[in-house]
Each structure stands twice: as structure tokens, then as C-alpha cells.
Design an enzyme around this catalytic site. Structure first.
Site, mmCIF file in Angstrom:
data_model
loop_
_atom_site.group_PDB
_atom_site.id
_atom_site.type_symbol
_atom_site.label_atom_id
_atom_site.label_comp_id
_atom_site.label_asym_id
_atom_site.label_seq_id
_atom_site.Cartn_x
_atom_site.Cartn_y
_atom_site.Cartn_z
ATOM 1 N N ASP A 179 147.457 -1.568 -37.119
ATOM 2 C CA ASP A 179 146.602 -0.386 -37.074
ATOM 3 C C ASP A 179 145.747 -0.619 -35.845
ATOM 4 O O ASP A 179 144.847 -1.457 -35.868
ATOM 5 C CB ASP A 179 145.725 -0.281 -38.331
ATOM 6 C CG ASP A 179 144.911 0.995 -38.314
ATOM 7 O OD1 ASP A 179 144.250 1.267 -37.283
ATOM 8 O OD2 ASP A 179 144.933 1.745 -39.306
ATOM 9 N N HIS A 180 146.054 0.075 -34.758
ATOM 10 C CA HIS A 180 145.430 -0.335 -33.491
ATOM 11 C C HIS A 180 143.912 -0.151 -33.500
ATOM 12 O O HIS A 180 143.221 -0.757 -32.696
ATOM 13 C CB HIS A 180 146.104 0.340 -32.295
ATOM 14 C CG HIS A 180 145.695 1.763 -32.058
ATOM 15 N ND1 HIS A 180 146.169 2.797 -32.813
ATOM 16 C CD2 HIS A 180 144.858 2.317 -31.157
ATOM 17 C CE1 HIS A 180 145.643 3.930 -32.373
ATOM 18 N NE2 HIS A 180 144.832 3.673 -31.374
ATOM 19 N N HIS A 242 143.770 4.837 -39.718
ATOM 20 C CA HIS A 242 142.588 4.490 -38.910
ATOM 21 C C HIS A 242 141.266 4.828 -39.603
ATOM 22 O O HIS A 242 140.341 4.027 -39.643
ATOM 23 C CB HIS A 242 142.628 5.215 -37.564
ATOM 24 C CG HIS A 242 143.944 5.114 -36.851
ATOM 25 N ND1 HIS A 242 144.684 3.963 -36.830
ATOM 26 C CD2 HIS A 242 144.655 6.025 -36.132
ATOM 27 C CE1 HIS A 242 145.798 4.162 -36.125
ATOM 28 N NE2 HIS A 242 145.798 5.406 -35.700
HETATM 29 C C1 BG6 Z 1 147.592 7.291 -33.139
HETATM 30 C C2 BG6 Z 1 148.008 8.680 -33.533
HETATM 31 O O1 BG6 Z 1 147.763 6.417 -34.224
HETATM 32 O O2 BG6 Z 1 146.235 7.296 -32.753
HETATM 33 C C3 BG6 Z 1 147.783 9.637 -32.383
HETATM 34 O O3 BG6 Z 1 149.370 8.693 -33.890
HETATM 35 C C4 BG6 Z 1 146.363 9.554 -31.892
HETATM 36 O O4 BG6 Z 1 148.074 10.972 -32.777
HETATM 37 C C5 BG6 Z 1 145.959 8.103 -31.622
HETATM 38 O O5 BG6 Z 1 146.280 10.297 -30.691
HETATM 39 C C6 BG6 Z 1 144.481 8.001 -31.314
HETATM 40 O O6 BG6 Z 1 144.200 6.716 -30.861
HETATM 41 P P1 BG6 Z 1 142.969 6.430 -29.894
HETATM 42 O O7 BG6 Z 1 142.971 4.952 -29.708
HETATM 43 O O8 BG6 Z 1 143.210 7.212 -28.629
HETATM 44 O O9 BG6 Z 1 141.749 6.944 -30.614
#
Ligand code: BG6
Length: 492
Positions: A179-180, A242
Site C-alpha cells: 500500500d504505497h 489507502h
Molecule cells: C493509487 C490509485 O493507488 O493511488 C490511483 O489506484 C491514485 O487511482 C493513486 O491516483 C494516488 O496516489 P498518490 O500517491 O498520487 O496520492
């Protein structure tokens, strides 16, 4: 330096994620001297490429995406990269990969440590895991780890099925579910802000906090991902993972120690305390939106239903706002409001903790003068935090004025904080799964999400599209808080 002696096999090596995030992140680790020389990366994908072509692609991705490029380490770096054309359903592909891995172990003195990184369409995750075992790639003298990207299923039954497949081959502690958001500097900071300060923890409960607001807004639309997004929507794309992860970090009890198990156990308890939203009550807790045409950053953009690979009558939500209740002793009665969406006014992820009113008002004659104490945690694009207080106005007539104490993380470190993927890859090589999601977290979050998505799939939203691109979502999102006597705090 860690003992990074491992071969990383990247499935989906020609894909977008590998190019934008994975190669630049591995390069940054290398450039900063975090990796010893005994590592190799094998890219596998359908396309026919030579090692040379692959290495050039990797270099291009570094030039385009890494702030550390242009220091001439790229050439020595790409010598660690190898390519293997691959068909995930064909035994021969696995056999060829197996002998390549054995050769690389020899060439780079790697003791059989293997990371299998699945950066590709999830329908093949199970097949790949099972074939890796059947063809003997997981029988190694070193350790083996599986890194798996979202989406982890699209509901609880499909997530369970996927989990059962990969668990036939990898044990829970060998599975690193990405989960980045958990790799983001300020998401990791939530725990430190809470548990390394004497100031907040005594107040961090339903006696002193009135509500918590989490916003993750994006200005981009669905871009080229219409096919995926139509089946996902904002609830599955952002909330199940997230957003609920941030809720868990904000709400969890202090862990006994900072170990992977202790931290994840506390988060799991939060997921277990989420008040289930039953289908008949979804409208009381959650609202959905879909963007119409509008203007974002001074540019005219089309509505969601006009995007490519999107049904012109699509019922898919591109915005979600919700009230999440945590029915435990600490949080009973405190709403966690969450919202996320595409094509909103600004790109920002922020948490606002709103403290309760004072027991008695000595200073404020007019209701409008009264500013509650807020703790704002800026996750992105700015990284830092801000505390909203009231102080004396410097004027002979006295009175009060709101003031803000601010900490900006970027100005402290002056260099860019590492990318989320850089940290997560590094953690995986070290064998630290703390910032990856445990199966129980995934299962419990789907259990919470499923009734909402089922209710929405069964009841078409007649109002769609219901917010203009470039706005902060539909009016219903404001009403969700108004009916409880709150409002969204501005996030700009
Ligand atoms: C991803 C989603 O997990 O997270 C995308 O699939 C989204 O739709 C992205 O744009 C958002 O990540 P960040 O790091 O730009 O907030």
C-alpha cells in the site's frame, strides 16, 4: 547498507509502474549507497527485448523519473539488469527463468535470495505463484518473498481466493502487500507524532477530539485507466486501502513495541472495531459522486462519462465521502470523516484533527471569532504539520486572534524525502514487513467496504454526474458533516 544480496524478479517489467516507480527507486537506493553490489534485477514481460534494449529502457526511466540521475552511475547500475521474455501460463518460461536465476546467483554471489515482484494485472497473481512453486523457482537455499501490488481482489471473496492461492506457496511473513501510502514520509510520521510526544496522546480520544477529517483529493481524471476504474471506482481504488490505512494509524492504540507484529496487531484491532455499515443505512454514512465536465487548473476537462473506456451511463463513483465510526472505548462517538476523489480542485492529502470546544468561553463574544484547535497533518504535496491555536491580538483594545504553529518537513531536510517505493523496496530487501498490509487488515477492510459497494451497485445514482470537475465534490458531501454540526476544514 543492508545485505541486499538478492535477485529481484519484476513481473510486468515493461509496464507503467516499473518504469515510473520501481526502476527509479532501485536506482536511488543504489546511488545513495544503500545497496551492496551483489544484487540483480530480472525483468520479465511478454514483449521480446534483448538485455541491451531493456537496460536502455531502464536508463530512460531513470532519466525521466529520478532526481538522482545524471551522476554517471547509471551504466554500472544497469549492468545488474537482465531481461527474459515471459508467458505466465507457459512452463518453459518458468524453466528458462529458473536457470537464469541460478546463473545470476553464481555471477553476483547471491545465496539464493529471491524477491518476486508482481507489478502487473492481478488476474495472474495466483497462476504465477502456483507456477513458481510447480517449476521449482521457490525451492531455494536463501529466502523468498512475494511483493504484490493492489488491487488485492475486488471484494472479500475474491481477495480470499487470491490469498489462498498465494498462501499455498508463500507464508504470511513472506508476502509483502504494497500500500504505497504506507511508504509516504508523513504517513509514517503519524505514529511518531502520536507516540513520541507527551502533548498529543493524553488528548487523543473521545474526551478531547470532536472529529477527524481525512481528505485525499486529486486533480487528475481517470486518464487511460477507464477499463480498470469502471470496475473499481473510488471506494475500492482509494478507500479500501489507502484511506482506511490512515484511519488505522490515527486510531490505533500504542503498540507494545515497534515491531512488525505489535504494530500490525494494533491496526488490526482498529479494523475490527469499525462499525459495519449495513446496506439499508449506507446513505447515512456514505455519499458518492461522479465528475462532470469542468475546469481544473485553468483547463477545460470532460466529464467522467465522456472518458475513454467508460460507459456513457456509468454508475461508477469517482468521489466518496464517508463517516467512519470506530466503536471502541477510545473513539466511541468520534466521527472519522473521509473523502477522496478525482478531478477535484487540488491535489492534496491532509488530515485534520479537530479538538473539542473549551468547557467555558471567556474570550469570544461572537461565535465567528472562535477558532477551534486543529492539528493539521500535511501528507502531500507539502509535508509537515500545523497547529491552530488562539492567542492575544496585539492591539490596545485586546481581543483574540487565531495563530498557527507550523512545521515544514521539506525545509528541514532540504533534500527530497525518499519516494514511497524507495522505502518499501528497501524494507522488503531488509525483511521488514511493518509498512505492508497483513492479510487480516485486507480481509477486514473488504468486509467493511463490501456492503457499501453492493448497495451502490444495486442502486443506480440518478444524480450522476453530480459534481463539476475542479470542485470539492457534490453538495451531499458537505451535508454529511453539517447534519452532525461540523464542516470540512479547507485543505488549501
Ligand atoms: C493509487 C490509485 O493507488 O493511488 C490511483 O489506484 C491514485 O487511482 C493513486 O491516483 C494516488 O496516489 P498518490 O500517491 O498520487 O496520492
Amino acid at each position: 547498507q543492508i545485505n541486499s544480496a538478492s535477485v529481484i524478479v519484476i513481473f510486468g517489467a515493461t509496464g507503467d509502474l516499473a518504469k515510473r516507480k520501481l526502476y527509479p527507486s532501485i536506482y536511488n537506493l543504489y546511488e545513495k549507497g544503500h545497496l551492496t553490489d551483489d544484487f540483480a534485477v530480472v525483468g520479465v514481460a511478454r514483449r521480446q527485448l534483448s538485455n541491451e534494449e531493456f537496460r536502455n529502457n531502464v536508463k530512460d526511466s531513470i532519466y525521466e523519473n529520478s532526481s538522482k540521475a545524471a551522476d554517471s552511475k547509471e551504466d554500472s547500475f544497469v549492468k545488474h539488469f537482465f531481461y527474459q521474455p515471459f508467458d505466465v501460463t507457459n512452463d518453459e518460461s518458468y524453466q528458462a527463468l529458473k536457470s537464469m536465476l541460478e546463473n545470476l546467483d553464481q555471477q553476483f554471489s547471491i545465496p539464493g535470495n529471491r524477491i518476486f515482484y508482481l507489478a502487473m494485472a492481478p488476474e495472474f497473481f495466483g497462476t504465477i505463484a502456483l507456477n513458481l512453486e510447480a517449476e521449482g523457482l521457490t525451492q531455494t537455499d536463501g529466502w523468498k518473498r512475494l511483493v504484490i501490488e493492489k488491487p488485492f481482489g475486488h471484494n472479500l471473496p475474491s481477495a480470499k481466493k487470491l490469498n489462498e492461492e498465494i498462501r499455498q506457496v508463500f507464508s504470511e511473513d513472506e508476502i509483502y502487500r504494497i500500500d504505497h501510502y504506507l511508504g509516504k514520509e508523513m504517513v509514517q510520521n503519524i505514529e511518531v507524532i502520536r507516540f513520541a510526544n507527551a502533548l498529543f496522546e493524553p488528548l487523543w480520544n473521545n474526551r478531547y477530539i470532536s472529529n477527524i477529517q481525512i481528505t485525499s483529493s486529486e486533480t487528475v481524471g481517470v486518464e487511460t485507466r477507464g477499463g480498470y476504474y469502471e470496475k473499481s471506482g473510488a471506494l475500492r481504488d482509494m478507500v479500501q486501502n489507502h484511506i482506511l490505512q490512515m484511519v488505522a494509524l490515527l486510531a490505533m492504540e500504542p503498540p507494545i513495541k515497534l515491531t512488525t507484529e505489535d504494530i500490525r496487531n494494533e491496526k488490526i484491532k482498529v479494523f475490527r472495531s469499525l462499525r459495519p455499515v449495513i446496506p439499508e443505512e449506507v446513505d447515512q454514512y456514505f455519499v458518492r459522486g461522479q465528475y462532470d465536465a469542468g475546469e481544473v487548473n485553468d483547463k477545460e476537462v470532460q466529464g467522467y462519462r465522456e472518458e475513454s473506456n467508460v460507459d456513457p451511463e456509468s454508475n461508477t463513483e469517482t468521489f466518496v465521502a464517508g463517516k467512519v465510526m470506530i466503536d471502541n472505548f477510545r473513539w466511541a462517538g468520534v466521527p472519522f470523516y473521509i473523502r477522496t476523489g478525482k478531478r477535484m480542485a487540488t491535489k492534496s492529502t491532509k488530515i485534520v484533527v479537530e479538538f473539542k470546544e473549551l468547557p467555558m468561553n471567556l474570550y469570544f463574544e461572537q461565535q465567528e471569532e472562535k477558532g477551534p484547535n486543529l492539528l493539521v497533518i500535511n501528507i502531500q504535496p507539502e509535508e509537515g504539520m500545523r497547529l491552530h491555536l488562539n492567542a492575544k491580538k496585539s492591539s490596545p483594545t485586546g481581543g483574540t486572534t487565531p495563530i498557527q504553529l507550523e512545521f515544514n518537513n521539506n525545509s528541514l531536510t532540504s533534500i527530497n524525502t525518499p519516494e514511497a517505493y524507495e522505502r518499501l523496496l528497501y524494507d522488503c530487501m531488509k525483511g521488514d514487513a511493518t509498512n505492508f498490509t497483513h492479510w487480516d487488515e485486507v480481509a477486514l477492510s473488504w468486509q467493511f467496504i463490501d456492503p457499501i459497494s453492493i448497495a451502490w451497485a444495486n442502486n443506480k445514482e440518478e444524480d450522476f454526474p453530480n459534481y463539476a470537475a475542479g470542485s470539492m465534490g457534490p453538495r451531499k458531501s458537505e451535508k454529511l458533516l453539517e447534519k452532525d454540526g461540523f464542516k470540512w476544514w479547507p485543505i488549501t
